[in-house]
Design a protein around this motif. Sequence first.
Motif, short mmCIF file in Angstrom:
data_model
loop_
_atom_site.label_atom_id
_atom_site.label_comp_id
_atom_site.label_asym_id
_atom_site.label_seq_id
_atom_site.Cartn_x
_atom_site.Cartn_y
_atom_site.Cartn_z
N LYS A 312 -7.71 -3.18 4.14
CA LYS A 312 -6.53 -4.02 4.16
C LYS A 312 -5.21 -3.55 5.07
N LYS A 313 -4.83 -2.46 4.72
CA LYS A 313 -3.62 -2.05 5.41
C LYS A 313 -3.81 -1.16 6.30
N TYR A 314 -4.96 -0.51 7.10
CA TYR A 314 -5.17 0.59 7.91
C TYR A 314 -6.34 -0.17 9.02
N GLY A 315 -7.05 -0.95 8.33
CA GLY A 315 -8.38 -1.26 8.99
C GLY A 315 -9.23 -0.20 9.31
N GLU A 316 -9.15 0.99 9.70
CA GLU A 316 -10.05 2.23 9.75
C GLU A 316 -9.26 3.31 9.14
N TYR A 372 0.65 3.06 -2.30
CA TYR A 372 0.64 2.14 -1.30
C TYR A 372 -0.71 1.30 -1.31
N LEU A 373 -1.96 2.16 -1.21
CA LEU A 373 -2.97 1.36 -0.99
C LEU A 373 -3.51 0.69 -2.03
N ILE A 374 -2.98 0.95 -3.35
CA ILE A 374 -3.44 -0.18 -4.32
C ILE A 374 -2.43 -1.04 -4.79
N ASP A 375 -1.40 -1.30 -3.85
CA ASP A 375 -0.42 -2.36 -3.85
C ASP A 375 0.54 -2.11 -4.91
N ILE A 376 1.14 -0.67 -5.37
CA ILE A 376 1.92 -0.74 -6.18
C ILE A 376 3.17 -0.75 -5.43
N THR A 377 3.24 -0.02 -4.19
CA THR A 377 4.41 -0.32 -3.19
C THR A 377 3.78 -0.76 -2.00
N ILE A 379 5.22 0.06 1.29
CA ILE A 379 5.63 0.70 2.36
C ILE A 379 4.82 1.74 2.81
N ASP A 380 4.35 2.20 4.03
CA ASP A 380 3.37 3.03 4.53
C ASP A 380 4.14 4.17 4.55
N PRO A 381 3.84 5.33 3.68
CA PRO A 381 4.44 6.82 3.82
C PRO A 381 3.88 7.56 4.91
N LEU A 382 3.08 7.30 5.48
CA LEU A 382 2.69 8.17 6.62
C LEU A 382 3.31 7.67 7.86
N LYS A 383 3.89 6.38 7.95
CA LYS A 383 4.30 5.70 9.18
C LYS A 383 6.12 6.37 9.16
N TYR A 384 6.35 6.47 7.77
CA TYR A 384 7.88 6.57 7.70
C TYR A 384 8.03 8.03 7.31
N ARG A 601 2.45 -9.19 7.65
CA ARG A 601 1.70 -9.76 8.94
C ARG A 601 2.69 -9.65 10.14
N ASN A 602 3.96 -10.19 10.02
CA ASN A 602 4.97 -10.35 11.04
C ASN A 602 5.40 -8.87 11.26
N GLY A 603 5.26 -7.83 10.39
CA GLY A 603 5.74 -6.59 10.60
C GLY A 603 7.45 -6.49 10.55
#
Length: 825
Positions: A312-316, A372-377, A379-384, A601-603
């Motif tokens: 859902k969040k990374y695609g791959e 992040y992946l189980i929707d507790i949060t 925000i993407d910790p890798l991106k930020y 979706r909008n970013g």
Amino acid sequence: MKEFVHLHLHTEYSLLDGMATIKKVVKRAKELQMPAIAMTDHGNMYGAVQFNDECKKQGVKPIFGTEFYVCDDHLQKGKIKTDDVDGYKDRRHLVLLAKDETGYKTLSLLNAIAFRDGYYYKPRIDLNVLKEHHEGLICLSACIGGDIPQAILRHDDKLADDLVIFFKEVFGDDFYLELQNQGLEEQAYVNASLRALSKKHGVKTVVTNDVHYINKEDAVTQDVLMCVQTGVKIDAPNRMKMPCDEFYLKTYDELAQVFPNDLDALDTTVEIANKCNFSFTYGQYKFPHYIPENGKTPIEFIRDLINEGIKKKYGEETPEIRERIEMELGVIGKQGFIEYYLIVWDYIFNARKMGISVGPGRGSGAGSIVAYLIDITDIDPLKYGLYFERFLNSERVSAPDFDVDFEDSRRQEVIDYVRRKYGENTVAKIVTFGTMAAKNAIKDVGRALNVPYAEMDKITKAIPNKVVKNGKTIEIKRPNILEKVFGFYDDGTDYSVPELVEMYNESPEIKRVVDVAMKLEDAPRQASTHACGVIIGADILDRHMPLSRNGDDITTQYTGVELEHLGFLKMDFLGLRNLSDIKMAIEYVKENHGVDVVFDRNGYDDPKVYELISSGNTTAIFQIESNGFKDFLSRLKPTCLEDIVAAVSLYRPGPMDSIGKFIKSKHNPETIKFAHPLLEPILKQTYGCIVYQEQVMKIVQDLAGYTLGQADNVRRMMGKKQVAAMEKEEVVFIYGKPESVDDNGKVQRAIDGCLKRGVPEDVAKQIWNEMKDFAKYAFNKSHAAAYSLVTYQTAYLKCYYKPEFLTAVLNNRITNIEEITNYVS
């Protein structure tokens, strides 16, 4: 001096009555070489954890007890008898002490029954309850307010006999008749009868002193405290008060003088103390279990959620993602927190099912990719660039702590869901204590001593938040503010306020008020319910801890910090009104425009949104609507979410001093200089400035070879300003240290140090000093990043759907005229 143990003692948690403060009374017992000391507060065990810790610190055995209120029928809530001796009521006293863990659990259960079922003005039990629940307890007959002394005072010999027989049948050799002698006429009469009952029924006597304060001279202060409790002046006729000044922590010799023929009863105190052997055990978690409904194990279930989240969040999936997941799961699993994550996931998942808005994250938990992946949060910790180790690591002994925001109007629904899920008796709100802060202490004492309000107002208005000494500004913080501003606090710093010192020296009336208020400052005044803290037990709570009551709320008797220390699962369910604003605005947008606003979706990179933020037109935008913030952002001109994250981290006392450098460096990147090339990748996004705690962690990792777990320890050390520890750590940072074994037998990994990694000594010292200075104020990036999502969301709605957004804001504040005026003016 012979050994003696005080077994009937009231700490500050006999609220507005006892003032044998835990720290001071345990210290005094140690000075008097008493091997143990008991805490028996009126109807509660609020201070038990603090008492345990202080006794362990001082090397004095703690004995846990309660002086219970006993009535005829604890379920009866009606008229109270007042026609007996001394205004006798259907609320007598009884002292119970815990012998062991079983006794502690029984004591806890009785406290819970008293507050939950028997509360009527006071928490109450009855003898039938005691007959059913008495395992592991020692029983003392209490003061003249006890059942047996009251029967004696009413000349009801048969009742006194029957009560002794009852207590002896229930407690056996663990029942004792309590002798007290503060010089009262009634006590002499009661004691004679108690001695006779002792011989008749073969029950030992024990001497106590019903301690309410530590030193004899403290009786004056305790008397004022009683006036504060009852809301009367000290010169009021027939007011409630102690009958004399003898209720202090007496020595063996002092008690032997008033009990020359009862020396065996003094020795009995040591016998009882030897029977009592319970203290708290820390480090054992008592979390509830999470059992997946699909029959899978918790680790299988969380892995399924993670794999769904990757799609859902990374695609791959990438090697970086998988490596981070496995690293986190390794630590989470090893420390036993898989089910903890699932408990949080469950109530967030079900809140969303109920249509309740959930915040994007809060605190250091936003640094977890598993969260992040189980929707507790969100925000993407890798991106930020957020670090899991700031939240949880193998070198950190404390449990993780997910605090979660919900839309404020529906927060209680989530708590109700948790109650249904885990059981009403396994969930409780958490107690908190209002204290007698400095100014309130002055006012309370002044009112009790009948001092004119104008005099008290003059004092309180002169108490500052800070003083300037020799050109240096010194903050005046709790505790002991009154001692500081009146010049009595001795820690090497001069906090005194000349105006207040002059008042104290020139006015006997003011001196009297201040002398008493200094002794009462910071004492607990009342118990209440924590705004958002909830405890979830592995089973029924009253089997493990005493419970209390605040109105309709059943609460714990221990604070959130104490409960975590004891291994219980504390959750904070917070209400955030801005989530209600966002939800309502999105509904209006859908209704008016047929548009679904979906931020994931909008970013978070729309240039027009950052233009709005940079314009200073940020009224109603989360976190950034103050005039000072508007000015800061109009100069900064943020262009990405990272700029917002840094801005909300910098706009606070302390870091504010770096705002000018931060703005200059953003707009003039050519001026940025790094003390060493290894700093560039760490500080590049913040234009060469140290802004976050995580940057401090990364610096010591990359420049000196710390693990991130070790680096987190350094971060905490700096944040808490542990000077001696920091001086030792500076040597390690620069020169390194070999592998070692700590006091617990755990191997501590070797640290290279800066020199070994090619960082010159002078540069290493410069970097350390910069970190040390800023780490005192550095902010948690994970929290700032998560909250910046809410800032962006509110800014986006104002930018593109201003009428809908402001309508939502106004409707959510419709009863607050000040806020409405702020938004429509």
